[in-house]
Design a protein around this motif. Structure first.
Motif, PDB file in Angstrom:
ATOM      1  N   LEU A   1      41.946  47.618  61.182  1.00 44.20           N
ATOM      2  CA  LEU A   1      40.498  47.410  61.161  1.00 44.20           C
ATOM      3  C   LEU A   1      40.164  46.379  60.089  1.00 44.20           C
ATOM      4  O   LEU A   1      40.556  46.534  58.929  1.00 44.20           O
ATOM      5  CB  LEU A   1      39.778  48.724  60.852  1.00 44.20           C
ATOM      6  CG  LEU A   1      38.282  48.627  60.542  1.00 44.20           C
ATOM      7  CD1 LEU A   1      37.491  48.157  61.756  1.00 44.20           C
ATOM      8  CD2 LEU A   1      37.742  49.958  60.032  1.00 44.20           C
ATOM      9  N   ILE A   2      39.434  45.317  60.468  1.00 40.60           N
ATOM     10  CA  ILE A   2      38.980  44.296  59.523  1.00 40.60           C
ATOM     11  C   ILE A   2      37.463  44.190  59.648  1.00 40.60           C
ATOM     12  O   ILE A   2      36.943  43.754  60.672  1.00 40.60           O
ATOM     13  CB  ILE A   2      39.643  42.930  59.794  1.00 40.60           C
ATOM     14  CG1 ILE A   2      41.166  43.052  59.791  1.00 40.60           C
ATOM     15  CG2 ILE A   2      39.182  41.907  58.760  1.00 40.60           C
ATOM     16  CD1 ILE A   2      41.888  41.767  60.163  1.00 40.60           C
ATOM     17  N   ALA A   3      36.757  44.624  58.604  1.00 42.76           N
ATOM     18  CA  ALA A   3      35.290  44.575  58.564  1.00 42.76           C
ATOM     19  C   ALA A   3      34.876  43.545  57.531  1.00 42.76           C
ATOM     20  O   ALA A   3      35.331  43.592  56.388  1.00 42.76           O
ATOM     21  CB  ALA A   3      34.720  45.949  58.212  1.00 42.76           C
ATOM     22  N   TYR A   4      34.003  42.629  57.912  1.00 38.56           N
ATOM     23  CA  TYR A   4      33.676  41.508  57.021  1.00 38.56           C
ATOM     24  C   TYR A   4      32.255  41.025  57.292  1.00 38.56           C
ATOM     25  O   TYR A   4      31.706  41.208  58.385  1.00 38.56           O
ATOM     26  CB  TYR A   4      34.666  40.354  57.231  1.00 38.56           C
ATOM     27  CG  TYR A   4      34.752  39.899  58.670  1.00 38.56           C
ATOM     28  CD1 TYR A   4      34.021  38.812  59.129  1.00 38.56           C
ATOM     29  CD2 TYR A   4      35.550  40.582  59.591  1.00 38.56           C
ATOM     30  CE1 TYR A   4      34.072  38.411  60.454  1.00 38.56           C
ATOM     31  CE2 TYR A   4      35.618  40.198  60.913  1.00 38.56           C
ATOM     32  CZ  TYR A   4      34.876  39.108  61.354  1.00 38.56           C
ATOM     33  OH  TYR A   4      34.924  38.726  62.665  1.00 38.56           O
ATOM     34  N   ASP A   5      31.654  40.404  56.284  1.00 32.83           N
ATOM     35  CA  ASP A   5      30.317  39.833  56.425  1.00 32.83           C
ATOM     36  C   ASP A   5      30.189  38.589  55.565  1.00 32.83           C
ATOM     37  O   ASP A   5      30.889  38.441  54.558  1.00 32.83           O
ATOM     38  CB  ASP A   5      29.239  40.848  56.022  1.00 32.83           C
ATOM     39  CG  ASP A   5      29.006  41.893  57.083  1.00 32.83           C
ATOM     40  OD1 ASP A   5      28.561  41.520  58.183  1.00 32.83           O
ATOM     41  OD2 ASP A   5      29.285  43.074  56.830  1.00 32.83           O
ATOM     42  N   SER A   6      29.266  37.719  55.965  1.00 34.84           N
ATOM     43  CA  SER A   6      29.047  36.471  55.244  1.00 34.84           C
ATOM     44  C   SER A   6      27.572  36.313  54.917  1.00 34.84           C
ATOM     45  O   SER A   6      26.699  36.824  55.630  1.00 34.84           O
ATOM     46  CB  SER A   6      29.508  35.289  56.107  1.00 34.84           C
ATOM     47  OG  SER A   6      29.055  34.055  55.572  1.00 34.84           O
TER      48      SER A   6
ATOM     49  N   ASP B   1      26.692  37.514  49.380  1.00 31.88           N
ATOM     50  CA  ASP B   1      27.973  36.809  49.349  1.00 31.88           C
ATOM     51  C   ASP B   1      28.813  37.357  50.493  1.00 31.88           C
ATOM     52  O   ASP B   1      28.448  38.340  51.151  1.00 31.88           O
ATOM     53  CB  ASP B   1      28.665  37.052  47.999  1.00 31.88           C
ATOM     54  CG  ASP B   1      29.692  35.988  47.642  1.00 31.88           C
ATOM     55  OD1 ASP B   1      30.113  35.240  48.552  1.00 31.88           O
ATOM     56  OD2 ASP B   1      30.083  35.904  46.463  1.00 31.88           O
ATOM     57  N   CYS B   2      29.958  36.727  50.735  1.00 33.21           N
ATOM     58  CA  CYS B   2      30.853  37.282  51.758  1.00 33.21           C
ATOM     59  C   CYS B   2      31.718  38.380  51.130  1.00 33.21           C
ATOM     60  O   CYS B   2      32.037  38.344  49.942  1.00 33.21           O
ATOM     61  CB  CYS B   2      31.699  36.191  52.379  1.00 33.21           C
ATOM     62  SG  CYS B   2      32.818  35.363  51.262  1.00 33.21           S
ATOM     63  N   ALA B   3      32.083  39.359  51.944  1.00 32.85           N
ATOM     64  CA  ALA B   3      32.888  40.485  51.462  1.00 32.85           C
ATOM     65  C   ALA B   3      33.421  41.247  52.668  1.00 32.85           C
ATOM     66  O   ALA B   3      32.908  41.116  53.785  1.00 32.85           O
ATOM     67  CB  ALA B   3      32.062  41.415  50.576  1.00 32.85           C
ATOM     68  N   GLY B   4      34.454  42.049  52.417  1.00 29.86           N
ATOM     69  CA  GLY B   4      34.982  42.842  53.516  1.00 29.86           C
ATOM     70  C   GLY B   4      36.058  43.812  53.069  1.00 29.86           C
ATOM     71  O   GLY B   4      36.489  43.821  51.911  1.00 29.86           O
ATOM     72  N   VAL B   5      36.483  44.615  54.028  1.00 33.35           N
ATOM     73  CA  VAL B   5      37.507  45.626  53.792  1.00 33.35           C
ATOM     74  C   VAL B   5      38.410  45.687  55.015  1.00 33.35           C
ATOM     75  O   VAL B   5      37.972  45.428  56.143  1.00 33.35           O
ATOM     76  CB  VAL B   5      36.866  47.009  53.519  1.00 33.35           C
ATOM     77  CG1 VAL B   5      35.983  47.446  54.670  1.00 33.35           C
ATOM     78  CG2 VAL B   5      37.929  48.061  53.245  1.00 33.35           C
ATOM     79  N   ALA B   6      39.679  45.992  54.803  1.00 33.30           N
ATOM     80  CA  ALA B   6      40.615  46.198  55.907  1.00 33.30           C
ATOM     81  C   ALA B   6      41.358  47.502  55.696  1.00 33.30           C
ATOM     82  O   ALA B   6      41.739  47.832  54.561  1.00 33.30           O
ATOM     83  CB  ALA B   6      41.603  45.035  56.019  1.00 33.30           C
TER      84      ALA B   6
ATOM     85  N   GLN C   1      23.610  45.876  50.523  1.00 32.41           N
ATOM     86  CA  GLN C   1      23.320  44.513  50.946  1.00 32.41           C
ATOM     87  C   GLN C   1      24.385  43.902  51.857  1.00 32.41           C
ATOM     88  O   GLN C   1      24.094  42.960  52.588  1.00 32.41           O
ATOM     89  CB  GLN C   1      23.138  43.621  49.713  1.00 32.41           C
ATOM     90  CG  GLN C   1      21.884  43.948  48.907  1.00 32.41           C
ATOM     91  CD  GLN C   1      21.742  43.034  47.697  1.00 32.41           C
ATOM     92  OE1 GLN C   1      22.660  42.899  46.890  1.00 32.41           O
ATOM     93  NE2 GLN C   1      20.599  42.395  47.585  1.00 32.41           N
ATOM     94  N   ILE C   2      25.613  44.406  51.785  1.00 37.20           N
ATOM     95  CA  ILE C   2      26.701  43.858  52.607  1.00 37.20           C
ATOM     96  C   ILE C   2      27.196  44.968  53.533  1.00 37.20           C
ATOM     97  O   ILE C   2      27.860  45.909  53.085  1.00 37.20           O
ATOM     98  CB  ILE C   2      27.843  43.321  51.726  1.00 37.20           C
ATOM     99  CG1 ILE C   2      27.307  42.279  50.727  1.00 37.20           C
ATOM    100  CG2 ILE C   2      28.942  42.722  52.596  1.00 37.20           C
ATOM    101  CD1 ILE C   2      28.344  41.749  49.769  1.00 37.20           C
ATOM    102  N   PRO C   3      26.885  44.897  54.836  1.00 41.17           N
ATOM    103  CA  PRO C   3      27.211  46.007  55.737  1.00 41.17           C
ATOM    104  C   PRO C   3      28.667  46.441  55.715  1.00 41.17           C
ATOM    105  O   PRO C   3      28.958  47.634  55.812  1.00 41.17           O
ATOM    106  CB  PRO C   3      26.796  45.457  57.113  1.00 41.17           C
ATOM    107  CG  PRO C   3      25.680  44.514  56.810  1.00 41.17           C
ATOM    108  CD  PRO C   3      26.059  43.865  55.514  1.00 41.17           C
ATOM    109  N   ALA C   4      29.612  45.502  55.587  1.00 42.28           N
ATOM    110  CA  ALA C   4      31.025  45.886  55.554  1.00 42.28           C
ATOM    111  C   ALA C   4      31.339  46.803  54.385  1.00 42.28           C
ATOM    112  O   ALA C   4      32.273  47.614  54.446  1.00 42.28           O
ATOM    113  CB  ALA C   4      31.902  44.635  55.488  1.00 42.28           C
ATOM    114  N   LEU C   5      30.537  46.704  53.314  1.00 44.30           N
ATOM    115  CA  LEU C   5      30.793  47.514  52.121  1.00 44.30           C
ATOM    116  C   LEU C   5      30.128  48.888  52.185  1.00 44.30           C
ATOM    117  O   LEU C   5      30.122  49.606  51.179  1.00 44.30           O
ATOM    118  CB  LEU C   5      30.365  46.755  50.867  1.00 44.30           C
ATOM    119  CG  LEU C   5      31.132  45.459  50.618  1.00 44.30           C
ATOM    120  CD1 LEU C   5      30.765  44.857  49.271  1.00 44.30           C
ATOM    121  CD2 LEU C   5      32.651  45.657  50.709  1.00 44.30           C
TER     122      LEU C   5
END
Length: 269
Positions: A169-174, A188-193, A231-235
């Motif tokens: 699973l790779i979740a990311y946003d910009s 900012d961009c951020a994500g989790v895998a 603010q960052i949905p992936a987080l």
């Protein structure tokens, strides 16, 4: 009588995190455990050296982020990325490319370059992943606005349970530049895998079980981390990552589609 929805479970074999002030999972663990203070800083994106030179030049921030996350999680689990089924999930994909397209379409020259166009689609990062790793296993690409992490996690777990295969699973946003940023203020961009497996293995870190709930989502006690979570949905994954970093078994509730949320039960190894 309503039949309750079944829970989904898998083993977490690999983890990766890139976020503002949290350049990798190793540093993030110490911050999430409270062993060192959170220091705000722009997200650091490694160069996509796994791509051929032409694709490397075209790689956007989103592509660099997704590739770095996926490869770091695979390295953590010590598995070959080319063998894995994948789920890519993002609320809006490439904000900078979207901004550039809008700028060009608002001007006199509306001839969009093929490179710009093919990078604008939501599954661009998944395409670059296939080029970089040679992966040919099934790939899902999801967009669920602020619920994107939860939607991706559900999809990945369902594939693990039904197919009895590992799933990455790779979740990311910009972020979006102005003026779109005024309407979508991702900073900012951020994500989790997460690399999820059907059976416990030598690299397994915890067992994750997921079930629907109507409870409120858990928040982060550190205000700066809570701001990132909101603010960052992936987080939206941060409460789960805090438990994992602390190697603490227990339950946390993750944001999904209110009033339905996701209760995550973590059992560390």
């Amino acid at each position: 009588m309503t039949t309750p929805l079944p829970s989904l479970a898998a083993w977490i074999d690999g983890v990766a995190l890139i976020a503002p002030g949290l350049p990798d999972w190793s540093l993030a663990r110490a911050v999430l455990r409270g062993e060192q203070p959170y220091q705000p800083a722009p997200s650091e994106l490694p160069a996509p050296s796994v791509l051929p030179p032409a694709e490397r030049r075209r790689a956007s921030r989103v592509v660099k982020l997704a590739l770095a996350l996926g490869l770091a999680a695979c390295a953590d689990a010590q598995v070959d990325a080319a063998t894995l089924a994948t789920v890519f999930t993002a609320s809006g994909a490439d904000g900078h490319n979207c901004h550039a397209l809008c700028e060009q379409l608002a001007g006199d020259d509306r001839q969009i370059s093929p490179t710009r166009f093919h990078n604008s689609v939501h599954n661009a990062a998944a395409g670059y992943w296939g080029i970089a790793t040679g992966a040919t296993a099934p790939c899902q690409v999801i967009a669920g606005f602020d619920a994107s992490f939860g939607a991706g996690l559900l999809d990945a777990l369902a594939q693990v349970v039904t197919g009895q295969v590992p799933v990455l699973l790779i979740a990311y946003d910009s972020e979006y530049p102005q003026p779109l940023h005024a309407k979508r203020d991702t900073p900012d961009c951020a994500g989790v895998a997460l690399l999820l497996s059907p059976q416990q293995g030598a690299r397994s870190q915890a067992r994750l079980q997921l079930a629907p709930t109507g409870e409120a989502a858990q928040t982060c006690t550190v205000p700066a981390l809570e701001n990132l979570r909101r603010q960052i949905p992936a987080l939206r994954a941060l409460p789960l990552l805090q438990q994992l970093a602390a190697q603490r078994s227990g339950r946390c509730v993750l944001d999904y589609l209110p009033p339905m949320q996701l209760a995550a039960e973590l059992t560390v190894c």
